[in-house]
Design a protein around this motif. Structure first.
Motif, PDB file in Angstrom:
ATOM      1  N   UNK A   1     -52.752  -9.052  11.505  1.00 47.80           N
ATOM      2  CA  UNK A   1     -51.628  -8.997  10.568  1.00 47.80           C
ATOM      3  C   UNK A   1     -52.198  -8.802   9.163  1.00 47.80           C
ATOM      4  N   UNK A   2     -51.315  -8.781   8.187  1.00 54.96           N
ATOM      5  CA  UNK A   2     -51.763  -8.475   6.831  1.00 54.96           C
ATOM      6  C   UNK A   2     -52.685  -9.552   6.278  1.00 54.96           C
ATOM      7  N   UNK A   3     -52.368 -10.814   6.599  1.00 59.98           N
ATOM      8  CA  UNK A   3     -53.221 -11.885   6.077  1.00 59.98           C
ATOM      9  C   UNK A   3     -54.662 -11.738   6.592  1.00 59.98           C
ATOM     10  N   UNK A   4     -54.812 -11.525   7.914  1.00 61.08           N
ATOM     11  CA  UNK A   4     -56.165 -11.397   8.472  1.00 61.08           C
ATOM     12  C   UNK A   4     -56.837 -10.113   7.991  1.00 61.08           C
TER      13      UNK A   4
ATOM     14  N   UNK B   1     -58.068 -10.996   4.556  1.00 57.40           N
ATOM     15  CA  UNK B   1     -59.240 -11.865   4.743  1.00 57.40           C
ATOM     16  C   UNK B   1     -60.469 -11.056   5.141  1.00 57.40           C
ATOM     17  N   UNK B   2     -60.242 -10.108   6.068  1.00 62.11           N
ATOM     18  CA  UNK B   2     -61.364  -9.277   6.523  1.00 62.11           C
ATOM     19  C   UNK B   2     -61.946  -8.484   5.360  1.00 62.11           C
ATOM     20  N   UNK B   3     -61.073  -7.889   4.530  1.00 61.21           N
ATOM     21  CA  UNK B   3     -61.563  -7.084   3.409  1.00 61.21           C
ATOM     22  C   UNK B   3     -62.301  -7.926   2.385  1.00 61.21           C
ATOM     23  N   UNK B   4     -61.837  -9.151   2.189  1.00 58.98           N
ATOM     24  CA  UNK B   4     -62.549 -10.036   1.258  1.00 58.98           C
ATOM     25  C   UNK B   4     -63.938 -10.367   1.807  1.00 58.98           C
ATOM     26  N   UNK B   5     -64.012 -10.644   3.107  1.00 61.83           N
ATOM     27  CA  UNK B   5     -65.307 -11.008   3.694  1.00 61.83           C
ATOM     28  C   UNK B   5     -66.212  -9.769   3.772  1.00 61.83           C
TER      29      UNK B   5
ATOM     30  N   UNK C   1     -42.114  -9.075   8.651  1.00 61.88           N
ATOM     31  CA  UNK C   1     -41.081  -8.569   9.549  1.00 61.88           C
ATOM     32  C   UNK C   1     -41.656  -7.671  10.642  1.00 61.88           C
ATOM     33  N   UNK C   2     -42.742  -6.956  10.327  1.00 70.56           N
ATOM     34  CA  UNK C   2     -43.293  -6.067  11.365  1.00 70.56           C
ATOM     35  C   UNK C   2     -44.372  -6.737  12.197  1.00 70.56           C
ATOM     36  N   UNK C   3     -44.870  -7.878  11.724  1.00 73.90           N
ATOM     37  CA  UNK C   3     -45.995  -8.520  12.415  1.00 73.90           C
ATOM     38  C   UNK C   3     -45.636  -8.867  13.860  1.00 73.90           C
ATOM     39  N   UNK C   4     -44.478  -9.489  14.035  1.00 71.67           N
ATOM     40  CA  UNK C   4     -44.091  -9.918  15.377  1.00 71.67           C
ATOM     41  C   UNK C   4     -43.931  -8.723  16.314  1.00 71.67           C
TER      42      UNK C   4
END
Lengths: 114, 114, 114, 114
Positions: free
Chosen positions: C61-64, C67-71, D8-11
């Protein structure tokens, strides 16, 4: 001066050093084969990895994501096959190495008995 | 179905992902250069080492010992030169990498401010 | 038998072989340092790459993704720094190698003149 | 803004991406195992080679020459054994990789049919 000195001992020492020379030539030949297998593997693995890294970096929509996964699948399939073959090459090289060592040892023992 | 779904978000997400894509392409390009330098170095070092190992294994008298030492001297001289050049290549690559990172970071910050 | 034979020539040959032995010890020492630098680099690079590969594989998802881009950014920064330092180590090792070769050559010439 | 948009698109996308994520985690895990085998091999081979290089550089009389040859024999024996074992590990890893790929493919096909 040294030439004369050493020439006189060369003939006598040749028989003494012969098994060691034969052995060291075997070592050199096997290290060469090992280096070839490992360098080829490193080259092929790096080429595939960089190719995948470049494809991954192009992912920007669903089509390119699906393309990347298809190419990833094919890359991993190729890698699996290469691992199996490289593994067999290494095992075979190790076995040949062992067999050669045994042959040389036996010949040295025989020569010592004569 | 998925095509429609994703097509609608592709345009919106492109701007969002653009810096990440640009960054990942930079990473891929630099890893490719690094891999090339290290593979070339490994290849050249292995070739020289195997050559020296084979020459060493041929040593059986003073003449071949002197020949081996001469070829060892030349091999080591070549290796020293290669180390100096490879070292400079790696340092330069690391510096380019850093500079590019900074440029991308600055551009991302600017774009975010607009 | 061989022991007597060789004992007699050992003392005479020691002076003859001494520069070669000194030189070969230098080669061994420098290859050891080179191997250490390259193995450490390979270890560190592999560790970081595998870590990033595992983080990338977790992106769902966008959060991960963020996170990946930061790492990724932090990993690349670390890699750049390592390249600069490894490059300097290799260049320095190559230069030391060259200097040592020159010293040994000069000493051998001096010894031959005495 | 983006958070809402992507939440909204993650799920919806999770099911779509799930096989790819599972596959990429498998790739990461296998690359990690491959890297471990090859780094361990490189480490062990380098250690033995440097050790032999140092012993070879100490050869200055018949006793040290015989000692070197004995240690060379033992080193080569160890190397042969390591090659056999590493070869088996690589072949096994390649086979596991292939089997896992097949399992994932089958599951993906089944999931698509449901």
């Amino acid at each position: 001066m040294y030439n004369d000195f050493f020439k006189s001992i060369t003939d006598q020492s040749e028989k003494f050093f012969s098994p060691a020379i034969q052995f060291n030539q075997l070592v050199a030949k096997n290290i060469e084969q090992l280096a070839k297998i490992q360098l080829d593997a490193a080259h092929s693995f790096t080429e595939t990895s960089v190719e995948q890294l470049k494809t991954a970096a192009e992912v920007k929509d669903v089509k390119s994501f699906i393309d990347f996964n298809a190419s990833q699948l094919s890359a991993v399939n190729k890698l699996s096959q290469q691992l199996i073959e490289d593994g067999q090459k290494l095992t075979q090289l190790g076995q040949e190495f062992k067999d050669n060592l045994e042959t040389i040892s036996n010949e040295t023992v025989k020569a010592a008995k004569v």
